[in-house]
Design a protein around this motif. Sequence first.
Motif, PDB file in Angstrom:
ATOM      1  N   VAL A  54       0.759  -1.143   0.078  1.00  0.00           N
ATOM      2  CA  VAL A  54      -0.024  -0.025  -0.068  1.00  0.00           C
ATOM      3  C   VAL A  54       0.988   1.057  -0.118  1.00  0.00           C
ATOM      4  N   TYR A  57       2.075   1.566  -3.375  1.00  0.00           N
ATOM      5  CA  TYR A  57       1.205   2.054  -4.176  1.00  0.00           C
ATOM      6  C   TYR A  57       0.926   3.583  -4.166  1.00  0.00           C
ATOM      7  N   LEU A  70      -2.968  -3.359  -6.841  1.00  0.00           N
ATOM      8  CA  LEU A  70      -3.993  -3.283  -6.187  1.00  0.00           C
ATOM      9  C   LEU A  70      -4.840  -4.584  -6.106  1.00  0.00           C
ATOM     10  N   ILE A  73      -2.322  -6.660  -4.230  1.00  0.00           N
ATOM     11  CA  ILE A  73      -2.806  -6.346  -2.474  1.00  0.00           C
ATOM     12  C   ILE A  73      -3.645  -7.088  -2.066  1.00  0.00           C
ATOM     13  N   PHE A 130      -9.953  -4.165  -1.875  1.00  0.00           N
ATOM     14  CA  PHE A 130      -8.862  -3.873  -2.761  1.00  0.00           C
ATOM     15  C   PHE A 130      -9.158  -4.443  -4.299  1.00  0.00           C
TER      16      PHE A 130
END
Length: 163
Positions: A54, A57, A70, A73, A130
């Motif tokens: 994250v 990201y 994403l 994750i 997510f």
Amino acid sequence: EVQFSRKIILHPRDYPLASEYDIIRDELIKPFFVATQFFFTICFVGMLVAMAMVMMYLLCIDDYYRVKVLRWIGVDLMVGAACGTIALIIFGAMGDGRNFMPDWEHNYLSWSFGLAFVGVVMMYVTAVLFLVEARIMQRKELAKEAGIGLTTKEPYYPGERTV
């Protein structure tokens, strides 16, 4: 005069009471508890990896890789939550037994077990969120590439508002 041994690394056979420890090892280290610790460790490591991803990201991913990150994750959180679920099932089934802790009449699943349950459920929720966000971003990218919704004033997605 005191003499010190030059031996730095001790082998387990050199420890006092090593043979006695082998006798009571099964009483100290229950197999179900080792399995619970293993699966909760994988769950925790999955959460740490998700936190790092994250941050990656948010700080340093190009637009091209956003959907993939994403998705990764979400998958990482889903695997971690599955391992947490296995750990909760193992400990919930075996941890409240008569042979795990002494004084079994006062041995209850406490608030920490409840917090572990809430944490695993929240991992499932965040994993799904997510994955949904990755799907939404992928659909927006496909719509942008196809030119859908760019010439009309109406929003292309039902929940999308124009500001």
